[in-house]
Design a protein around this motif. Sequence first.
Motif, PDB file in Angstrom:
ATOM      1  N   GLU A  70      18.924  -1.316   3.701  1.00  0.00           N
ATOM      2  CA  GLU A  70      19.705  -2.161   2.798  1.00  0.00           C
ATOM      3  C   GLU A  70      20.394  -1.349   1.704  1.00  0.00           C
ATOM      4  OE1 GLU A  70      20.617  -5.312   3.077  1.00  0.00           O
ATOM      5  OE2 GLU A  70      19.594  -5.271   5.004  1.00  0.00           O
ATOM      6  N   GLN A  74      24.441  -1.044   1.177  1.00  0.00           N
ATOM      7  CA  GLN A  74      25.084  -1.402  -0.088  1.00  0.00           C
ATOM      8  C   GLN A  74      26.017  -0.282  -0.565  1.00  0.00           C
ATOM      9  OE1 GLN A  74      25.144  -4.255  -1.808  1.00  0.00           O
ATOM     10  NE2 GLN A  74      24.040  -5.128  -0.079  1.00  0.00           N
ATOM     11  N   LYS A  77      29.318  -0.606   1.421  1.00  0.00           N
ATOM     12  CA  LYS A  77      29.959  -1.909   1.458  1.00  0.00           C
ATOM     13  C   LYS A  77      31.366  -1.788   0.884  1.00  0.00           C
ATOM     14  CE  LYS A  77      29.281  -6.689   0.119  1.00  0.00           C
ATOM     15  NZ  LYS A  77      28.425  -7.625  -0.578  1.00  0.00           N
TER      16      LYS A  77
END
Length: 78
Positions: A70, A74, A77
């Motif tokens: 994760e 991020q 992104k």
Amino acid sequence: MAASTSLYPRATVKRIVKAHSNRGISKNADIMVFLDYTLFLQQLLREAAIQAKLNGERGISPQAIRKVRETALQKFKG
């Protein structure tokens, strides 16, 4: 001089990106997508190796990858 081999199928990458974006893409957009993907994998493996070492593991385990997935996503992104 030997013929160079491609690292990835450019036409396939272009077709996939075009299908997901429902728009046309520029001539070299597939190269940027591939480079971003390789940077993401490099970052993911680097962080997973650190996590595995902190957990006392000898190699990178699927659990170490799941823990850092994760945070790596991020960072990349758009």
